[in-house]
Design a protein around this motif. Structure first.
Motif, short mmCIF file in Angstrom:
data_model
loop_
_atom_site.label_atom_id
_atom_site.label_comp_id
_atom_site.label_asym_id
_atom_site.label_seq_id
_atom_site.Cartn_x
_atom_site.Cartn_y
_atom_site.Cartn_z
N GLU A 1 0.83 -1.20 0.00
CA GLU A 1 0.00 0.00 0.00
C GLU A 1 0.86 1.26 0.00
O GLU A 1 1.90 1.30 0.65
N VAL A 2 0.38 2.24 -0.74
CA VAL A 2 0.98 3.57 -0.73
C VAL A 2 0.23 4.36 0.34
O VAL A 2 -0.99 4.50 0.28
N ILE A 3 0.96 4.86 1.33
CA ILE A 3 0.35 5.59 2.43
C ILE A 3 0.69 7.07 2.27
O ILE A 3 1.85 7.46 2.37
N ASP A 4 -0.34 7.88 2.02
CA ASP A 4 -0.16 9.32 1.86
C ASP A 4 -0.25 9.97 3.24
O ASP A 4 -1.30 9.98 3.87
N LEU A 5 0.86 10.49 3.71
CA LEU A 5 0.93 11.12 5.02
C LEU A 5 0.73 12.63 4.94
O LEU A 5 0.78 13.32 5.95
N SER A 6 0.52 13.16 3.74
CA SER A 6 0.55 14.61 3.54
C SER A 6 -0.69 15.35 4.02
O SER A 6 -0.63 16.55 4.28
N ALA A 7 -1.83 14.67 4.19
CA ALA A 7 -3.07 15.37 4.55
C ALA A 7 -2.99 16.05 5.91
O ALA A 7 -3.44 17.17 6.07
N ALA A 8 -2.44 15.35 6.90
CA ALA A 8 -2.33 15.91 8.25
C ALA A 8 -1.34 15.08 9.05
O ALA A 8 -1.17 13.89 8.80
N ALA A 9 -0.72 15.71 10.02
CA ALA A 9 0.21 14.99 10.90
C ALA A 9 -0.60 14.08 11.82
O ALA A 9 -1.68 14.43 12.28
N ALA A 10 -0.06 12.88 12.09
CA ALA A 10 -0.73 11.94 12.99
C ALA A 10 0.31 11.04 13.64
O ALA A 10 1.43 10.91 13.15
N ALA A 11 -0.09 10.38 14.71
CA ALA A 11 0.80 9.44 15.39
C ALA A 11 0.94 8.15 14.60
O ALA A 11 1.98 7.50 14.64
N SER A 12 -0.11 7.77 13.85
CA SER A 12 -0.04 6.57 13.02
C SER A 12 -1.03 6.64 11.87
O SER A 12 -2.00 7.40 11.92
N PHE A 13 -0.77 5.83 10.86
CA PHE A 13 -1.63 5.72 9.68
C PHE A 13 -1.84 4.24 9.43
O PHE A 13 -0.88 3.49 9.27
N SER A 14 -3.09 3.78 9.40
CA SER A 14 -3.38 2.36 9.21
C SER A 14 -3.46 1.98 7.74
O SER A 14 -3.96 2.76 6.92
N LEU A 15 -3.00 0.77 7.43
CA LEU A 15 -3.19 0.21 6.11
C LEU A 15 -4.63 -0.28 6.02
O LEU A 15 -5.25 -0.58 7.04
N SER A 16 -5.17 -0.38 4.82
CA SER A 16 -6.57 -0.76 4.67
C SER A 16 -6.79 -2.27 4.78
O SER A 16 -7.90 -2.71 5.07
N GLN A 17 -5.76 -3.07 4.55
CA GLN A 17 -5.90 -4.52 4.61
C GLN A 17 -5.36 -5.05 5.93
O GLN A 17 -4.50 -4.44 6.55
N THR A 18 -5.86 -6.21 6.35
CA THR A 18 -5.37 -6.85 7.56
C THR A 18 -4.69 -8.17 7.23
O THR A 18 -4.93 -8.75 6.17
N ILE A 19 -3.86 -8.63 8.15
CA ILE A 19 -3.24 -9.95 8.04
C ILE A 19 -4.10 -10.91 8.84
O ILE A 19 -4.38 -10.66 10.01
N PRO A 20 -4.55 -12.03 8.24
CA PRO A 20 -5.47 -12.93 8.93
C PRO A 20 -4.85 -13.70 10.10
O PRO A 20 -3.64 -13.90 10.16
N THR A 21 -5.70 -14.14 10.99
CA THR A 21 -5.32 -14.99 12.11
C THR A 21 -4.57 -16.23 11.60
O THR A 21 -4.89 -16.74 10.53
N ASN A 22 -3.61 -16.70 12.35
CA ASN A 22 -2.79 -17.88 12.07
C ASN A 22 -1.79 -17.68 10.94
O ASN A 22 -1.11 -18.63 10.55
#
Length: 146
Positions: free
Chosen positions: A25-46
């Motif tokens: 994923e390309v994460i655009d940090l330019s909109a506003a400063a933040a402590a973290s930015f989440s990716l849209s997908q998750t890694i499944p259990t196991n």
């Protein structure tokens, strides 16, 4: 005339029922400063995370933070679980992740974090023009066998 047999397919080195997957994923940090930015997908259990990479396109704007981490976003966040940059400057980073003995016990949302020198969450990143990072996480996933 007899036609030659086509070459045999290259067999996978993975056991049946296991496949590699990746999140890029390309994460655009330019909109506003933040402590973290989440990716849209998750890694499944196991799943078992086997590698992480991050491309920092330019020096990232920050307040207090001196590094960027790639890690878990939950109530028990781990900002540098998979990767920690050496600085906020442009760089191509990657590292193998040794999670073989510890498959994920719950699905994980991955995030890009503002970090201090030791990899703990600290300050903010982003908010500057062109602040962008590209994150790639490669993992093994067990397929449903039924």
């Amino acid at each position: 005339m007899t036609l030659p047999n086509p070459p045999a397919a290259i067999s996978s080195f993975l056991a049946p029922g296991v496949r590699t997957k990746e999140i890029v994923e390309v994460i655009d940090l330019s909109a506003a400063a933040a402590a973290s930015f989440s990716l849209s997908q998750t890694i499944p259990t196991n799943s078992i995370v086997i590698a992480a990479a991050m491309s920092i396109q330019q020096t990232i704007t920050a307040a207090t933070a001196v590094k960027i981490g790639v890690g878990r976003v939950t109530a028990t966040a781990d900002p540098d679980k998979y990767l920690l940059s050496a600085a906020l400057t442009a760089a191509e980073l990657s590292r193998p992740v040794n999670q073989w003995a510890a498959p994920l016990t719950a699905a994980e949302t991955i995030g890009v974090f503002a970090c201090d020198t030791n990899g703990a969450a600290a300050g903010t990143i982003g908010g500057g023009t062109g602040d962008v990072v590209v994150v790639r996480v490669v993992y093994l996933e067990a397929l449903t066998l039924y």
